[in-house]
Design a protein around this motif. Structure first.
Motif, PDB file in Angstrom:
ATOM      1  N   GLY A  79       0.816  -1.213   0.000  1.00  0.00           N
ATOM      2  CA  GLY A  79       0.000   0.000   0.000  1.00  0.00           C
ATOM      3  C   GLY A  79       0.847   1.258   0.000  1.00  0.00           C
ATOM      4  N   LEU A  80       0.281   2.320  -0.570  1.00  0.00           N
ATOM      5  CA  LEU A  80       0.876   3.661  -0.484  1.00  0.00           C
ATOM      6  C   LEU A  80      -0.198   4.548   0.126  1.00  0.00           C
ATOM      7  CD1 LEU A  80       2.548   5.582  -3.489  1.00  0.00           C
ATOM      8  CD2 LEU A  80       1.441   6.687  -1.559  1.00  0.00           C
ATOM      9  N   THR A  81       0.028   4.954   1.366  1.00  0.00           N
ATOM     10  CA  THR A  81      -0.947   5.805   2.074  1.00  0.00           C
ATOM     11  C   THR A  81      -0.176   6.908   2.803  1.00  0.00           C
ATOM     12  OG1 THR A  81      -0.890   4.710   4.234  1.00  0.00           O
ATOM     13  CG2 THR A  81      -2.294   3.683   2.567  1.00  0.00           C
ATOM     14  N   PRO A  82      -0.892   7.903   3.339  1.00  0.00           N
ATOM     15  CA  PRO A  82      -0.179   8.965   4.072  1.00  0.00           C
ATOM     16  C   PRO A  82       0.577   8.419   5.282  1.00  0.00           C
ATOM     17  CG  PRO A  82      -2.494   9.545   3.706  1.00  0.00           C
ATOM     18  CD  PRO A  82      -2.340   8.146   3.246  1.00  0.00           C
ATOM     19  N   LEU A  83       0.179   7.234   5.777  1.00  0.00           N
ATOM     20  CA  LEU A  83       0.755   6.725   7.023  1.00  0.00           C
ATOM     21  C   LEU A  83       1.974   5.830   6.839  1.00  0.00           C
ATOM     22  CD1 LEU A  83      -2.574   5.898   8.901  1.00  0.00           C
ATOM     23  CD2 LEU A  83      -1.179   7.981   9.011  1.00  0.00           C
ATOM     24  N   ASN A  84       2.324   5.456   5.607  1.00  0.00           N
ATOM     25  CA  ASN A  84       3.437   4.494   5.499  1.00  0.00           C
ATOM     26  C   ASN A  84       4.491   4.900   4.467  1.00  0.00           C
ATOM     27  OD1 ASN A  84       1.940   3.847   3.132  1.00  0.00           O
ATOM     28  ND2 ASN A  84       2.815   1.781   3.152  1.00  0.00           N
ATOM     29  N   LEU A  85       4.614   6.183   4.205  1.00  0.00           N
ATOM     30  CA  LEU A  85       5.597   6.617   3.207  1.00  0.00           C
ATOM     31  C   LEU A  85       7.015   6.165   3.579  1.00  0.00           C
ATOM     32  CD1 LEU A  85       4.189  10.188   2.433  1.00  0.00           C
ATOM     33  CD2 LEU A  85       4.135   8.179   0.928  1.00  0.00           C
ATOM     34  N   GLY A  86       7.282   6.057   4.869  1.00  0.00           N
ATOM     35  CA  GLY A  86       8.614   5.642   5.317  1.00  0.00           C
ATOM     36  C   GLY A  86       8.859   4.142   5.171  1.00  0.00           C
ATOM     37  N   GLN A  87       7.829   3.395   4.790  1.00  0.00           N
ATOM     38  CA  GLN A  87       7.953   1.930   4.697  1.00  0.00           C
ATOM     39  C   GLN A  87       8.127   1.438   3.263  1.00  0.00           C
ATOM     40  OE1 GLN A  87       8.080   0.000   7.418  1.00  0.00           O
ATOM     41  NE2 GLN A  87       7.876   1.851   8.656  1.00  0.00           N
ATOM     42  N   LEU A  88       8.058   2.352   2.310  1.00  0.00           N
ATOM     43  CA  LEU A  88       8.030   1.904   0.907  1.00  0.00           C
ATOM     44  C   LEU A  88       9.308   1.156   0.508  1.00  0.00           C
ATOM     45  CD1 LEU A  88       6.289   4.952  -0.861  1.00  0.00           C
ATOM     46  CD2 LEU A  88       5.255   2.935   0.195  1.00  0.00           C
ATOM     47  N   ALA A  89      10.461   1.627   0.965  1.00  0.00           N
ATOM     48  CA  ALA A  89      11.723   0.968   0.589  1.00  0.00           C
ATOM     49  C   ALA A  89      11.751  -0.464   1.108  1.00  0.00           C
ATOM     50  CB  ALA A  89      12.911   1.763   1.131  1.00  0.00           C
ATOM     51  N   ARG A  90      11.305  -0.650   2.347  1.00  0.00           N
ATOM     52  CA  ARG A  90      11.298  -2.007   2.925  1.00  0.00           C
ATOM     53  C   ARG A  90      10.320  -2.917   2.174  1.00  0.00           C
ATOM     54  NH1 ARG A  90      12.006  -1.346   8.825  1.00  0.00           N
ATOM     55  NH2 ARG A  90      14.209  -0.855   9.039  1.00  0.00           N
TER      56      ARG A  90
ATOM     57  N   PHE B 235      -5.006   4.971  -3.323  1.00  0.00           N
ATOM     58  CA  PHE B 235      -6.379   5.395  -3.631  1.00  0.00           C
ATOM     59  C   PHE B 235      -6.412   6.906  -3.734  1.00  0.00           C
ATOM     60  CE2 PHE B 235      -9.762   2.178  -3.437  1.00  0.00           C
ATOM     61  CZ  PHE B 235      -8.966   1.058  -3.266  1.00  0.00           C
ATOM     62  N   MET B 236      -7.070   7.423  -4.752  1.00  0.00           N
ATOM     63  CA  MET B 236      -7.259   8.868  -4.868  1.00  0.00           C
ATOM     64  C   MET B 236      -8.635   9.269  -4.349  1.00  0.00           C
ATOM     65  SD  MET B 236      -5.275   9.459  -8.472  1.00  0.00           S
ATOM     66  CE  MET B 236      -5.265  11.251  -8.405  1.00  0.00           C
ATOM     67  N   SER B 237      -9.409   8.265  -3.909  1.00  0.00           N
ATOM     68  CA  SER B 237     -10.698   8.533  -3.248  1.00  0.00           C
ATOM     69  C   SER B 237     -10.801   7.559  -2.088  1.00  0.00           C
ATOM     70  CB  SER B 237     -11.859   8.345  -4.233  1.00  0.00           C
ATOM     71  OG  SER B 237     -11.841   7.023  -4.732  1.00  0.00           O
ATOM     72  N   ASN B 238     -11.804   7.738  -1.251  1.00  0.00           N
ATOM     73  CA  ASN B 238     -12.007   6.875  -0.085  1.00  0.00           C
ATOM     74  C   ASN B 238     -11.996   5.397  -0.482  1.00  0.00           C
ATOM     75  OD1 ASN B 238     -13.144   5.491   2.094  1.00  0.00           O
ATOM     76  ND2 ASN B 238     -14.197   7.353   2.758  1.00  0.00           N
ATOM     77  N   SER B 239     -11.183   4.582   0.222  1.00  0.00           N
ATOM     78  CA  SER B 239     -11.035   3.168  -0.160  1.00  0.00           C
ATOM     79  C   SER B 239     -12.169   2.299   0.349  1.00  0.00           C
ATOM     80  CB  SER B 239      -9.714   2.620   0.370  1.00  0.00           C
ATOM     81  OG  SER B 239      -9.804   2.400   1.764  1.00  0.00           O
ATOM     82  N   GLY B 240     -12.953   2.815   1.303  1.00  0.00           N
ATOM     83  CA  GLY B 240     -14.010   1.991   1.907  1.00  0.00           C
ATOM     84  C   GLY B 240     -13.490   1.196   3.093  1.00  0.00           C
ATOM     85  N   ILE B 241     -12.164   1.264   3.318  1.00  0.00           N
ATOM     86  CA  ILE B 241     -11.540   0.537   4.426  1.00  0.00           C
ATOM     87  C   ILE B 241     -10.883   1.579   5.328  1.00  0.00           C
ATOM     88  CG2 ILE B 241      -9.667  -1.087   5.017  1.00  0.00           C
ATOM     89  CD1 ILE B 241     -11.843  -2.580   3.624  1.00  0.00           C
ATOM     90  N   THR B 242     -11.261   1.595   6.621  1.00  0.00           N
ATOM     91  CA  THR B 242     -10.810   2.696   7.483  1.00  0.00           C
ATOM     92  C   THR B 242      -9.294   2.699   7.701  1.00  0.00           C
ATOM     93  OG1 THR B 242     -11.449   1.339   9.337  1.00  0.00           O
ATOM     94  CG2 THR B 242     -12.957   3.114   8.742  1.00  0.00           C
TER      95      THR B 242
ATOM     96  N   ALA C 208      12.395   6.302  -7.367  1.00  0.00           N
ATOM     97  CA  ALA C 208      13.785   6.023  -6.970  1.00  0.00           C
ATOM     98  C   ALA C 208      13.984   4.521  -6.746  1.00  0.00           C
ATOM     99  CB  ALA C 208      14.122   6.802  -5.703  1.00  0.00           C
ATOM    100  N   LEU C 209      12.953   3.839  -6.275  1.00  0.00           N
ATOM    101  CA  LEU C 209      13.044   2.393  -6.019  1.00  0.00           C
ATOM    102  C   LEU C 209      12.841   1.566  -7.282  1.00  0.00           C
ATOM    103  CD1 LEU C 209      10.850   2.337  -2.762  1.00  0.00           C
ATOM    104  CD2 LEU C 209      13.326   1.922  -2.872  1.00  0.00           C
ATOM    105  N   GLY C 210      12.324   2.198  -8.337  1.00  0.00           N
ATOM    106  CA  GLY C 210      12.015   1.470  -9.570  1.00  0.00           C
ATOM    107  C   GLY C 210      10.787   0.583  -9.423  1.00  0.00           C
ATOM    108  N   THR C 211       9.885   0.963  -8.520  1.00  0.00           N
ATOM    109  CA  THR C 211       8.666   0.170  -8.268  1.00  0.00           C
ATOM    110  C   THR C 211       7.454   0.924  -8.810  1.00  0.00           C
ATOM    111  OG1 THR C 211       9.705  -0.675  -6.252  1.00  0.00           O
ATOM    112  CG2 THR C 211       7.324  -0.933  -6.421  1.00  0.00           C
ATOM    113  N   PRO C 212       6.591   0.267  -9.591  1.00  0.00           N
ATOM    114  CA  PRO C 212       5.423   0.975 -10.123  1.00  0.00           C
ATOM    115  C   PRO C 212       4.389   1.345  -9.056  1.00  0.00           C
ATOM    116  CG  PRO C 212       5.452  -1.320 -10.889  1.00  0.00           C
ATOM    117  CD  PRO C 212       6.680  -1.116 -10.064  1.00  0.00           C
ATOM    118  N   VAL C 213       3.612   2.360  -9.374  1.00  0.00           N
ATOM    119  CA  VAL C 213       2.502   2.768  -8.500  1.00  0.00           C
ATOM    120  C   VAL C 213       1.201   2.597  -9.280  1.00  0.00           C
ATOM    121  CG1 VAL C 213       1.379   4.733  -7.351  1.00  0.00           C
ATOM    122  CG2 VAL C 213       3.848   4.402  -7.122  1.00  0.00           C
ATOM    123  N   ALA C 214       0.249   1.887  -8.668  1.00  0.00           N
ATOM    124  CA  ALA C 214      -1.080   1.734  -9.265  1.00  0.00           C
ATOM    125  C   ALA C 214      -2.039   2.660  -8.528  1.00  0.00           C
ATOM    126  CB  ALA C 214      -1.558   0.298  -9.139  1.00  0.00           C
ATOM    127  N   VAL C 215      -2.916   3.329  -9.266  1.00  0.00           N
ATOM    128  CA  VAL C 215      -3.883   4.198  -8.590  1.00  0.00           C
ATOM    129  C   VAL C 215      -5.323   3.821  -8.930  1.00  0.00           C
ATOM    130  CG1 VAL C 215      -2.390   6.223  -8.347  1.00  0.00           C
ATOM    131  CG2 VAL C 215      -3.789   5.980 -10.410  1.00  0.00           C
TER     132      VAL C 215
END
Ligand code: ZN
Length: 468
Positions: free
Chosen positions: A143-154, A166-173, A192-199
């Motif tokens: 996942g890519l959310t406001p709460l885990n930006l520091g976890q993306l590399a791991r 998600f660019m809109s409410n995911s339905g999951i709190t 920078a990681l060379g990892t794609p992002v799906a939206v």
């Protein structure tokens, strides 16, 4: 001399001393750019021979004269919700549905499991659950959310196939949507990681305002829900996502595009130099608004399915090759969440993993000159290439993994709820008579489904992307 016997839909011969483990004789083999009559020899999980009249014998031989052989479907978009929310769907039931539908691999989305895949430990938990229970191979989205930006590399190091935002409410709190600042920061790191992002591309601002307006003035019916999520909201989000991807150099994938205008906007951005691809789903190609009004919650999803005219436009873009991949976006819930007077409050997701290939075969079969290689690319080869799977995935060639779907295009099969492998036997396609039948699914040469019945033990493996 081989012993002949009848085995399922095909004649099978068994040789005592054999050159190969399995030979599919005289099959219509769907290759990247054509369909060719050929034998397919398989040994040690790999395709080792591919030519007509192949010399040698197989320990097992199948007469495939009436069958088409496609690369196994790689469904890049499912929500199996395990661990933590397996009462909605589970990896065992979900992967068996994938296998029954000709699938050999799925990519599981990060948001409906508990905890959601927002760090490496949640990745490890999902990996362990899938290794124990999946009858097909699998990959895992982070996942890519406001709460885990520091976890993306791991997460990238752990082997995620990409990051989902998600660019809109995911339905999951516990899976927050990303505003533009979050998207920008996440895409910069992902690049920078060379990892794609799906939206998931719908403008939260637009749909929130429209929903409030519709509900207060007209009520909470299916019609109002459909009108609260217009194509304009999809286009606005795609525009923003492409702008940020262009700015950051991020490799962007827009999932479940519901409109031809969305596909065209993405194509224009690609031409302008943005690294962007897109997916659509069977429900946008086989259902329309009238079906939602007639069937109700079972056909609710987001973005919603569109009008019959829009559906025809979208099908045209698919057939022209403007879409990169087709995924099921299998997203069921518990039945209670589908039962609500307020249509806005009903769970938005359609169960469809088992019929991804069958629905698309039926759609293709309606055309005067069906382009079967295009179908194989959309459901398998392009997925493998787009997400940098190991080279043996998603194709039929000597040296490739023998993960295949055997299909009888002359047969017709009705969708019935009693044959669904899902945890909850709900589908908007019940009663449809689909041309084509999945006769058998092979994962690395082993049968994992036969005539719609699951036949395999959980031998699925984690698939991680190779460096591009
Ligand atoms: Zn989804």
């Amino acid at each position: 001399m081989p012993l002949m016997c009848s085995f399922g839909q095909s004649n099978v011969s068994l040789a005592t001393v054999a050159d190969f483990d399995l030979i599919l004789r005289n099959a219509n083999v769907v290759l990247r750019n054509g369909v060719e009559r050929s034998d397919v020899a398989i040994s040690d999980r790999i395709i080792v021979g591919l030519r007509p009249g192949l010399l040698g014998s197989g320990r097992t031989e199948m007469d495939c004269t009436r069958l088409h052989v496609l690369p196994g479907v790689i469904d890049s978009h499912v929500h199996f919700n395990e661990p933590g929310r397996a009462e909605w769907e589970g990896i065992s039931s979900g992967s068996r549905a994938v296998a029954a539908g000709g699938g050999t691999c799925f990519f599981d989305m990060p948001l409906n499991s508990t905890p959601p895949v927002l760090d490496a430990s949640a990745f490890a938990a999902k990996r362990a659950a899938a290794e124990a229970k999946s009858v097909t191979d699998f990959a895992i989205w982070g996942g890519l959310t406001p709460l885990n930006l520091g976890q993306l590399a791991r997460l990238s190091e752990a082997g995620v196939i990409g990051f989902k935002a998600f660019m809109s409410n995911s339905g999951i709190t516990d899976f927050s949507y990303s505003d533009v600042a979050t998207l920008r920061a996440g895409m910069k790191t992902a690049a920078a990681l060379g990892t794609p992002v799906a939206v998931h591309a719908e403008s939260e601002e637009m749909i929130k305002a429209l929903a409030a307006q519709r509900r207060s003035r007209r009520g909470s019916t299916a019609r109002e829900y459909l009108d609260s999520r217009p194509i304009a909201a999809e286009l606005e989000a795609i525009r923003i996502a492409c702008e940020v991807a262009g700015e950051t150099g991020c490799d962007l994938h827009v999932v479940h595009v519901s409109s031809a205008a969305g596909v065209e906007l993405i194509a224009a951005q690609r031409t302008a130099g943005v690294k962007v691809t897109c997916e659509t789903c069977p429900h946008y190609l086989t259902l329309c608004e009238d079906d939602v009004l007639a069937l109700g919650p079972v056909a609710k999803c987001a973005p919603p399915v569109r009008s019959a005219i829009e559906r025809r436009r979208l099908i045209k873009t698919v057939m022209l090759g403007h879409i990169n991949t087709i995924g099921s976006d299998h997203s069921p819930s518990s039945p209670e969440l589908k039962e609500h007077e307020d249509f806005f409050a009903v769970w938005g997701g359609i169960a469809g993993a088992q019929h991804l290939l069958p629905l698309m075969i039926d759609l293709w079969a309606q055309r005067a000159d069906p382009d079967w290689p295009l179908l194989a690319r959309l459901l398998s080869t392009n997925v493998a290439d787009r997400f940098c799977l190991p080279s043996g995935f998603g194709r039929i060639a000597v040296g490739a993994e023998a993960s295949l779907a055997l299909v009888d295009l002359a047969a017709t099969e009705e969708v019935t709820t009693d044959r669904l492998h899902y945890r909850h036997r709900l589908t908007p396609y019940a009663g449809r008579k689909l041309r084509g039948k999945i006769v058998r699914t092979l994962l690395r040469g082993q049968t994992i489904a036969r005539d719609g019945q699951s036949a395999g033990e959980p031998t699925g493996r984690l698939v991680v992307p190779q460096s591009a």
